[in-house]
Write a protein that holds these residues in place. Structure first.
Motif, PDB file in Angstrom:
ATOM      1  N   ARG A  56       0.774  -1.295  -0.031  1.00  0.00           N
ATOM      2  CA  ARG A  56      -0.222   0.443  -0.035  1.00  0.00           C
ATOM      3  C   ARG A  56       1.049   1.038  -0.151  1.00  0.00           C
ATOM      4  O   ARG A  56       0.202   2.417  -0.273  1.00  0.00           O
ATOM      5  CB  ARG A  56      -1.166   0.140   1.351  1.00  0.00           C
ATOM      6  N   SER A  57       2.363   1.569   0.937  1.00  0.00           N
ATOM      7  CA  SER A  57       2.582   1.958   0.755  1.00  0.00           C
ATOM      8  C   SER A  57       3.647   2.582  -0.787  1.00  0.00           C
ATOM      9  O   SER A  57       3.845   3.561  -0.894  1.00  0.00           O
ATOM     10  CB  SER A  57       4.023   1.927   1.798  1.00  0.00           C
ATOM     11  N   LEU A  58       3.491   1.327  -1.211  1.00  0.00           N
ATOM     12  CA  LEU A  58       4.335   1.499  -2.781  1.00  0.00           C
ATOM     13  C   LEU A  58       3.023   2.007  -3.889  1.00  0.00           C
ATOM     14  O   LEU A  58       3.297   3.134  -4.383  1.00  0.00           O
ATOM     15  CB  LEU A  58       4.584   0.315  -3.550  1.00  0.00           C
ATOM     16  N   ILE A  59       2.083   1.985  -3.506  1.00  0.00           N
ATOM     17  CA  ILE A  59       0.702   2.327  -4.361  1.00  0.00           C
ATOM     18  C   ILE A  59       0.524   3.542  -3.509  1.00  0.00           C
ATOM     19  O   ILE A  59       0.176   4.472  -5.047  1.00  0.00           O
ATOM     20  CB  ILE A  59      -0.184   1.255  -4.220  1.00  0.00           C
ATOM     21  N   ALA A  60       0.901   4.037  -2.779  1.00  0.00           N
ATOM     22  CA  ALA A  60       0.525   5.727  -2.405  1.00  0.00           C
ATOM     23  C   ALA A  60       1.506   6.658  -2.924  1.00  0.00           C
ATOM     24  O   ALA A  60       1.484   7.729  -3.332  1.00  0.00           O
ATOM     25  CB  ALA A  60       0.706   5.767  -1.017  1.00  0.00           C
ATOM     26  N   LEU A  61       2.900   6.032  -3.857  1.00  0.00           N
ATOM     27  CA  LEU A  61       3.488   6.812  -4.126  1.00  0.00           C
ATOM     28  C   LEU A  61       3.196   7.275  -5.320  1.00  0.00           C
ATOM     29  O   LEU A  61       3.800   7.995  -6.014  1.00  0.00           O
ATOM     30  CB  LEU A  61       5.348   5.686  -4.157  1.00  0.00           C
ATOM     31  N   ARG A  62       2.069   6.418  -5.976  1.00  0.00           N
ATOM     32  CA  ARG A  62       1.316   6.693  -7.865  1.00  0.00           C
ATOM     33  C   ARG A  62       0.787   8.026  -7.545  1.00  0.00           C
ATOM     34  O   ARG A  62      -0.338   8.576  -6.826  1.00  0.00           O
ATOM     35  CB  ARG A  62       0.990   5.886  -8.233  1.00  0.00           C
ATOM     36  N   PRO A  63       1.210   8.501  -7.465  1.00  0.00           N
ATOM     37  CA  PRO A  63       0.406  10.238  -8.191  1.00  0.00           C
ATOM     38  C   PRO A  63      -1.435  10.154  -8.885  1.00  0.00           C
ATOM     39  O   PRO A  63      -0.774   9.180  -9.117  1.00  0.00           O
ATOM     40  CB  PRO A  63       0.801  11.535  -9.279  1.00  0.00           C
ATOM     41  N   THR A  64      -1.853  10.918  -7.989  1.00  0.00           N
ATOM     42  CA  THR A  64      -3.447  10.851  -8.831  1.00  0.00           C
ATOM     43  C   THR A  64      -3.549  11.583 -10.696  1.00  0.00           C
ATOM     44  O   THR A  64      -4.968  11.751 -10.964  1.00  0.00           O
ATOM     45  CB  THR A  64      -4.869  10.781  -8.383  1.00  0.00           C
ATOM     46  N   THR A  65      -3.044  12.714 -10.287  1.00  0.00           N
ATOM     47  CA  THR A  65      -3.758  13.959 -11.252  1.00  0.00           C
ATOM     48  C   THR A  65      -1.431  13.916 -12.405  1.00  0.00           C
ATOM     49  O   THR A  65      -1.014  13.695 -11.636  1.00  0.00           O
ATOM     50  CB  THR A  65      -3.952  14.813 -10.512  1.00  0.00           C
ATOM     51  N   ALA A  66      -2.034  15.095 -12.727  1.00  0.00           N
ATOM     52  CA  ALA A  66      -0.516  15.111 -13.836  1.00  0.00           C
ATOM     53  C   ALA A  66      -0.986  16.588 -14.453  1.00  0.00           C
ATOM     54  O   ALA A  66      -2.998  16.546 -15.074  1.00  0.00           O
ATOM     55  CB  ALA A  66      -0.606  14.216 -15.092  1.00  0.00           C
ATOM     56  N   ASN A  67      -0.467  17.888 -14.381  1.00  0.00           N
ATOM     57  CA  ASN A  67      -0.508  18.401 -15.764  1.00  0.00           C
ATOM     58  C   ASN A  67      -0.432  18.582 -17.386  1.00  0.00           C
ATOM     59  O   ASN A  67       0.841  18.004 -17.643  1.00  0.00           O
ATOM     60  CB  ASN A  67       0.856  19.474 -15.292  1.00  0.00           C
ATOM     61  N   LYS A  68      -0.967  18.228 -17.832  1.00  0.00           N
ATOM     62  CA  LYS A  68      -0.763  17.762 -19.330  1.00  0.00           C
ATOM     63  C   LYS A  68      -1.093  19.076 -19.629  1.00  0.00           C
ATOM     64  O   LYS A  68      -1.695  19.819 -19.459  1.00  0.00           O
ATOM     65  CB  LYS A  68      -2.469  16.889 -19.892  1.00  0.00           C
ATOM     66  N   ILE A  69       0.170  19.435 -21.176  1.00  0.00           N
ATOM     67  CA  ILE A  69      -0.215  20.254 -21.513  1.00  0.00           C
ATOM     68  C   ILE A  69      -1.035  19.830 -23.009  1.00  0.00           C
ATOM     69  O   ILE A  69      -0.654  19.242 -24.171  1.00  0.00           O
ATOM     70  CB  ILE A  69       1.801  20.796 -22.268  1.00  0.00           C
ATOM     71  N   VAL A  70      -1.394  21.013 -23.128  1.00  0.00           N
ATOM     72  CA  VAL A  70      -2.580  20.669 -24.439  1.00  0.00           C
ATOM     73  C   VAL A  70      -2.155  22.253 -25.051  1.00  0.00           C
ATOM     74  O   VAL A  70      -3.192  23.514 -24.748  1.00  0.00           O
ATOM     75  CB  VAL A  70      -4.121  21.244 -23.824  1.00  0.00           C
ATOM     76  N   GLY A  71      -1.335  22.388 -26.517  1.00  0.00           N
ATOM     77  CA  GLY A  71      -1.497  23.934 -27.258  1.00  0.00           C
ATOM     78  C   GLY A  71      -0.986  24.317 -26.131  1.00  0.00           C
ATOM     79  O   GLY A  71       0.476  23.960 -25.825  1.00  0.00           O
ATOM     80  N   ASP A  72      -1.179  25.751 -25.269  1.00  0.00           N
ATOM     81  CA  ASP A  72      -0.236  26.688 -24.711  1.00  0.00           C
ATOM     82  C   ASP A  72      -1.018  26.363 -23.085  1.00  0.00           C
ATOM     83  O   ASP A  72      -0.499  27.425 -22.837  1.00  0.00           O
ATOM     84  CB  ASP A  72      -0.640  27.859 -25.945  1.00  0.00           C
ATOM     85  N   LYS A  73      -2.048  25.015 -23.106  1.00  0.00           N
ATOM     86  CA  LYS A  73      -2.354  25.382 -21.934  1.00  0.00           C
ATOM     87  C   LYS A  73      -2.037  24.284 -21.063  1.00  0.00           C
ATOM     88  O   LYS A  73      -1.776  23.326 -21.992  1.00  0.00           O
ATOM     89  CB  LYS A  73      -4.309  25.435 -22.537  1.00  0.00           C
ATOM     90  N   ILE A  74      -1.955  24.167 -19.374  1.00  0.00           N
ATOM     91  CA  ILE A  74      -1.548  23.316 -18.850  1.00  0.00           C
ATOM     92  C   ILE A  74      -2.764  23.015 -18.139  1.00  0.00           C
ATOM     93  O   ILE A  74      -3.632  23.615 -17.195  1.00  0.00           O
ATOM     94  CB  ILE A  74      -0.987  24.253 -17.923  1.00  0.00           C
ATOM     95  N   ILE A  75      -3.280  21.788 -18.149  1.00  0.00           N
ATOM     96  CA  ILE A  75      -4.445  21.651 -17.671  1.00  0.00           C
ATOM     97  C   ILE A  75      -4.350  20.245 -17.481  1.00  0.00           C
ATOM     98  O   ILE A  75      -3.848  19.427 -17.675  1.00  0.00           O
ATOM     99  CB  ILE A  75      -5.072  20.912 -19.063  1.00  0.00           C
TER     100      ILE A  75
END
Length: 346
Positions: A56-75
């Motif tokens: 479970r502590s290993l699984i907790a290391l995985r982030p749940t979100t990411a900052n994706k670059i679409v065009g000139d925006k960060i979503i």
């Protein structure tokens, strides 16, 4: 079979047998056997739980979100919405959301969750990054190359879970023995019943003797000792930060007489400590005051070591100005009107 036969035989003796025959009761034998088996199962579950905590502590290391670059925006997007080839930005201090390749930027990444190495690793354009590692002082732009179950962290988690589910060679041997043992005991019990019937002609005595064979032969240790020991071993190792990828390796570990360690993080506590300060002008305290002051705002492990050392010597530190971090090299800042650099040879 043993507990059921003993219990049913005892029930029969209580209600239907004569007073002399009713003395042959095996209720306590049934209760003891079941108690021992349940205790073994309980210990096994507890040991598994401690190993599951490591997973479970290993699984907790995985982030749940990411900052994706679409065009000139960060979503901001969920990890599950990422696709191979997506372009993402990892800001300073964030966890890398997935395995990828740096296409722009440079930084220092804390990869201790993979390697045990406490010092950050310098990463530049073209270098691989691993999901779950922590970005340092610089923003990096990453192209996703692996997602979900294909990432290195997911593979590690699978290996640990697989080790829990797999059977060791010794366990397989026990299963083979049990497959022969049970039918043989049943045949002996039947032969005992037949022998007593021929000898005495008394059904109650014959059943009592055959039930005694089943109860006495009940192989509690055979069924419990091996899995409990192995699961307890993996659980104890997980608590100590050792992840066992293969149960067979654990079983054969007692034969090891030489171990080769590959790097510092394997044996050290991951917390650098300053051992010496040597100044050209022999004013070691002044040198340490400058070195620790310039790094007051840094979270680098070596910076923390210098600041702790200065505090232990009760040195008065001065907060720096105009701090500029140079990834993979060090810091430049202004301290009491002077520009000071601290870092490695580069």
């Amino acid at each position: 079979m043993g507990t059921s036969a003993a219990y049913l035989y005892s029930v029969y003796n209580v209600f239907f047998a004569s007073q002399a025959e009713a003395a042959d009761l095996y209720f306590e034998a049934s209760a003891v056997i079941l108690t021992l088996i349940l205790m073994g199962k309980y210990l096994e579950i507890r040991a598994k739980r401690s190993t599951s905590a490591a997973v479970r502590s290993l699984i907790a290391l995985r982030p749940t979100t990411a900052n994706k670059i679409v065009g000139d925006k960060i979503i901001p997007v969920s990890i599950s919405d990422l696709r191979l080839g997506d372009y993402i930005v990892v800001k300073p201090g964030e966890r890398v959301p997935t395995d990828g390749l740096i296409e722009d930027g440079e930084s220092e990444l804390d990869e201790s969750m993979l390697t045990g190495e406490s010092l950050p690793v310098h990463k530049n354009t073209g270098d691989q990054v691993t999901g779950g590692t922590i970005n340092g002082s610089g923003a990096i732009f990453v192209r996703a190359t692996a997602l979900g179950e294909s990432t290195r962290l997911a593979q590690i988690i699978r290996l640990v879970e697989g080790a829990q589910a797999s059977k060791a060679p010794l366990q397989k041997l026990v299963d083979k023995v049990a497959a022969i043992f049970v039918p043989v005991i049943v045949l002996i019990a039947l032969a005992t019943f037949a022998g007593w019937m021929v000898y005495s002609g008394d059904v109650t005595s014959a059943v009592g003797a055959s039930v005694a064979v089943l109860v006495i032969a009940c192989p509690c240790a055979l069924g419990l000792a091996t899995p409990t020991a192995l699961v307890a071993g993996t659980g104890a190792a997980a608590k100590a930060g050792i992840l066992i990828r293969d149960i067979e390796a654990l079983e054969r570990a007692h034969k090891v007489d030489t171990i080769l360690f590959d790097k510092t993080g394997t044996l050290t506590v991951g917390k650098p400590v300053l051992t010496d300060a040597q100044a050209f002008d022999r004013n070691d305290d002044r040198l340490l005051t400058i070195a620790a002051s310039i790094q007051l705002g840094s979270e680098h492990p070596l910076a923390s070591a210098l600041i702790r050392a200065a505090e232990e010597r009760n040195l008065k530190l001065t907060r720096p100005r105009s701090i500029k971090a140079i990834p993979g090299k060090g810091l430049i800042a202004e301290l009491t009107g002077q520009q000071v650099s601290i870092g490695n040879a580069a």
